[in-house]
Design an enzyme around this catalytic site. Structure first.
Site, PDB file in Angstrom:
ATOM      1  N   THR A   1       0.873  -1.167   0.000  1.00  0.00           N
ATOM      2  CA  THR A   1       0.000   0.000   0.000  1.00  0.00           C
ATOM      3  C   THR A   1       0.913   1.219   0.000  1.00  0.00           C
ATOM      4  O   THR A   1       1.789   1.341   0.848  1.00  0.00           O
ATOM      5  CB  THR A   1      -0.886   0.042   1.252  1.00  0.00           C
ATOM      6  N   GLY A   2       0.755   2.066  -0.986  1.00  0.00           N
ATOM      7  CA  GLY A   2       1.629   3.235  -1.105  1.00  0.00           C
ATOM      8  C   GLY A   2       0.814   4.503  -1.168  1.00  0.00           C
ATOM      9  O   GLY A   2      -0.410   4.473  -1.089  1.00  0.00           O
TER      10      GLY A   2
ATOM     11  N   ILE B   1       6.355 -11.201 -10.105  1.00  0.00           N
ATOM     12  CA  ILE B   1       7.706 -11.693  -9.843  1.00  0.00           C
ATOM     13  C   ILE B   1       7.681 -12.427  -8.512  1.00  0.00           C
ATOM     14  O   ILE B   1       7.434 -11.817  -7.468  1.00  0.00           O
ATOM     15  CB  ILE B   1       8.736 -10.530  -9.790  1.00  0.00           C
TER      16      ILE B   1
ATOM     17  N   TYR C   1      14.954  -0.468  -2.761  1.00  0.00           N
ATOM     18  CA  TYR C   1      13.524  -0.724  -2.587  1.00  0.00           C
ATOM     19  C   TYR C   1      12.844  -1.108  -3.901  1.00  0.00           C
ATOM     20  O   TYR C   1      11.732  -1.632  -3.893  1.00  0.00           O
ATOM     21  CB  TYR C   1      12.820   0.513  -2.007  1.00  0.00           C
TER      22      TYR C   1
ATOM     23  N   ASP D   1      14.147   6.379  -9.964  1.00  0.00           N
ATOM     24  CA  ASP D   1      13.907   6.046  -8.547  1.00  0.00           C
ATOM     25  C   ASP D   1      14.561   4.711  -8.223  1.00  0.00           C
ATOM     26  O   ASP D   1      14.009   3.882  -7.503  1.00  0.00           O
ATOM     27  CB  ASP D   1      12.403   6.013  -8.261  1.00  0.00           C
TER      28      ASP D   1
ATOM     29  N   ASP E   1       8.788  -0.559 -10.425  1.00  0.00           N
ATOM     30  CA  ASP E   1       8.360   0.815 -10.125  1.00  0.00           C
ATOM     31  C   ASP E   1       8.874   1.828 -11.146  1.00  0.00           C
ATOM     32  O   ASP E   1       9.687   2.683 -10.829  1.00  0.00           O
ATOM     33  CB  ASP E   1       8.815   1.197  -8.707  1.00  0.00           C
TER      34      ASP E   1
HETATM   35  P1  ATP Z   1       6.336   2.853  -3.251  1.00  0.00           P
HETATM   36  O1  ATP Z   1       5.647   4.175  -3.223  1.00  0.00           O
HETATM   37  O2  ATP Z   1       6.389   2.131  -1.954  1.00  0.00           O
HETATM   38  O3  ATP Z   1       7.650   2.881  -3.990  1.00  0.00           O
HETATM   39  P2  ATP Z   1       4.688   2.153  -5.416  1.00  0.00           P
HETATM   40  O4  ATP Z   1       3.297   2.482  -5.088  1.00  0.00           O
HETATM   41  O5  ATP Z   1       5.446   3.078  -6.294  1.00  0.00           O
HETATM   42  O6  ATP Z   1       5.420   1.883  -4.104  1.00  0.00           O
HETATM   43  P3  ATP Z   1       5.849  -0.249  -6.569  1.00  0.00           P
HETATM   44  O7  ATP Z   1       7.152   0.132  -6.014  1.00  0.00           O
HETATM   45  O8  ATP Z   1       5.726  -0.421  -8.042  1.00  0.00           O
HETATM   46  O9  ATP Z   1       4.674   0.724  -6.098  1.00  0.00           O
HETATM   47  O10 ATP Z   1       5.356  -1.603  -5.889  1.00  0.00           O
HETATM   48  C1  ATP Z   1       5.202  -1.686  -4.493  1.00  0.00           C
HETATM   49  C2  ATP Z   1       5.620  -3.050  -3.986  1.00  0.00           C
HETATM   50  O11 ATP Z   1       4.790  -4.068  -4.572  1.00  0.00           O
HETATM   51  C3  ATP Z   1       7.030  -3.438  -4.362  1.00  0.00           C
HETATM   52  O12 ATP Z   1       7.955  -2.992  -3.409  1.00  0.00           O
HETATM   53  C4  ATP Z   1       6.967  -4.944  -4.415  1.00  0.00           C
HETATM   54  O13 ATP Z   1       7.132  -5.482  -3.122  1.00  0.00           O
HETATM   55  C5  ATP Z   1       5.546  -5.213  -4.886  1.00  0.00           C
HETATM   56  N1  ATP Z   1       5.521  -5.423  -6.340  1.00  0.00           N
HETATM   57  C6  ATP Z   1       5.373  -4.471  -7.285  1.00  0.00           C
HETATM   58  N2  ATP Z   1       5.370  -4.996  -8.512  1.00  0.00           N
HETATM   59  C7  ATP Z   1       5.529  -6.328  -8.355  1.00  0.00           C
HETATM   60  C8  ATP Z   1       5.608  -7.438  -9.274  1.00  0.00           C
HETATM   61  N3  ATP Z   1       5.523  -7.255 -10.580  1.00  0.00           N
HETATM   62  N4  ATP Z   1       5.746  -8.681  -8.753  1.00  0.00           N
HETATM   63  C9  ATP Z   1       5.831  -8.859  -7.411  1.00  0.00           C
HETATM   64  N5  ATP Z   1       5.770  -7.863  -6.510  1.00  0.00           N
HETATM   65  C10 ATP Z   1       5.618  -6.610  -6.970  1.00  0.00           C
HETATM   66 MN    MN Z   2       8.515   1.376  -5.137  1.00  0.00          MN
END
Ligand code: ATP
Ligand code: MN
Length: 255
Positions: A57-58, A147, A196, A192, A208
């Protein structure tokens, strides 16, 4: 009615009747009309059969684990259509030469953002930089390759305590080669890149890609510098004999 039933199906609520489950709670947060309609659209086409877990959750998006109608696992990134991050999103999009005029409507701006992440994933893969395979996008939802196997692959940050110097050296090479390949061959920068946003799987995978952009973007050098700094700082702390970030930056930016 029909929509409610289909959404309940996607969330597995018909079987479990767990309206207070973690999944339902997180989903409710982003549960607006567009999101429900978009998920239903994908459900009817077999692209999303079920969402069963929360990966993250972001501030701007929530990421769910799911599978399609063939049982393939998928990661589903659902952007908030109302986001406090919208200024940043606007700034990043406004600087991207690939994007024409920007919609005034915040929701539509988020749709452009979602589509751009999809395009970024395609572009990264085209230049052989490891990223999840993009599967589909529509409105505020991006579906991509999952993944991991039963569990999602951990982030570099999550497993750093278990790694040894040699592992860090290999990962540093991977990260630096990815930055170089993206910039030199793909005319692109992630923007970015950090411990992480690298998943540790059979091979490391960079995730991301929402803020990634092209060289022609007036912000691209700033983002390139940021990626090089983040990567060299992190791996230097892990004992890797890293390159000088200033030299590396000049080497790349100088052409
Ligand atoms: P943040 O703001 O925390 O950086 P975000 O909303 O930008 O997050 P992502 O970084 O794309 O979103 O994804 C958040 C999390 O979801 C990743 O850290 C990872 O743990 C998980 N995640 C994202 N994409 C995948 C994927 N394709 N397969 C498995 N896990 C994933
Ligand atoms: Mn991220």
């Amino acid at each position: 009615e029909r929509l409610d039933r289909e959404i309940a199906e996607v969330l597995g609520l018909t079987e479990r009747r767990e309206k207070d489950s973690e999944l339902f709670k997180v989903f409710s947060e982003v549960f607006d009309k567009t999101t429900v309609e978009t998920i239903t659209y994908f459900y009817r086409r077999g692209k999303i059969e079920r969402l069963y877990g929360v990966l993250s959750t972001g501030k701007e998006a929530n990421v769910f684990a799911g599978y399609d109608s063939n049982g393939n696992k998928i990661a589903v990134k659902i952007y908030r259509t109302y986001t406090t991050e919208f200024r940043r999103i606007w700034e990043y999009l406004a600087a991207d030469p690939r994007i024409g005029s920007l919609p005034r409507d915040i929701r539509k701006l988020v749709f452009v953002w979602t589509r751009r992440e999809y395009k970024n994933l395609q572009r990264a893969l085209k230049y052989a930089v490891r990223a999840p395979e993009p599967i589909a996008f529509r409105n505020n939802i991006l579906i991509m390759e999952f993944i991991g196997d039963d569990l999602p692959a951990p982030r570099l940050k999550d497993v750093e305590k278990e790694l040894e110097k040699g592992d860090f050296e290999e990962l540093y090479d991977f990260a630096m080669r990815s930055i170089e390949k993206l910039w030199k061959r793909g005319d692109m920068v992630h923007g970015d890149l950090s411990e992480y946003n690298i998943l540790i799987w059979h091979e490391p995978v960079i995730i991301d890609w929402s803020q990634a952009t092209v060289k022609r973007n007036r912000m691209s050098l700033t983002l390139l510098y940021r990626d090089i700094r983040n990567i060299t700082n992190y791996f230097a702390r892990k004992g890797v004999d890293v390159e000088d970030p200033e030299v590396k930056f000049r080497e790349l930016a100088g052409d």
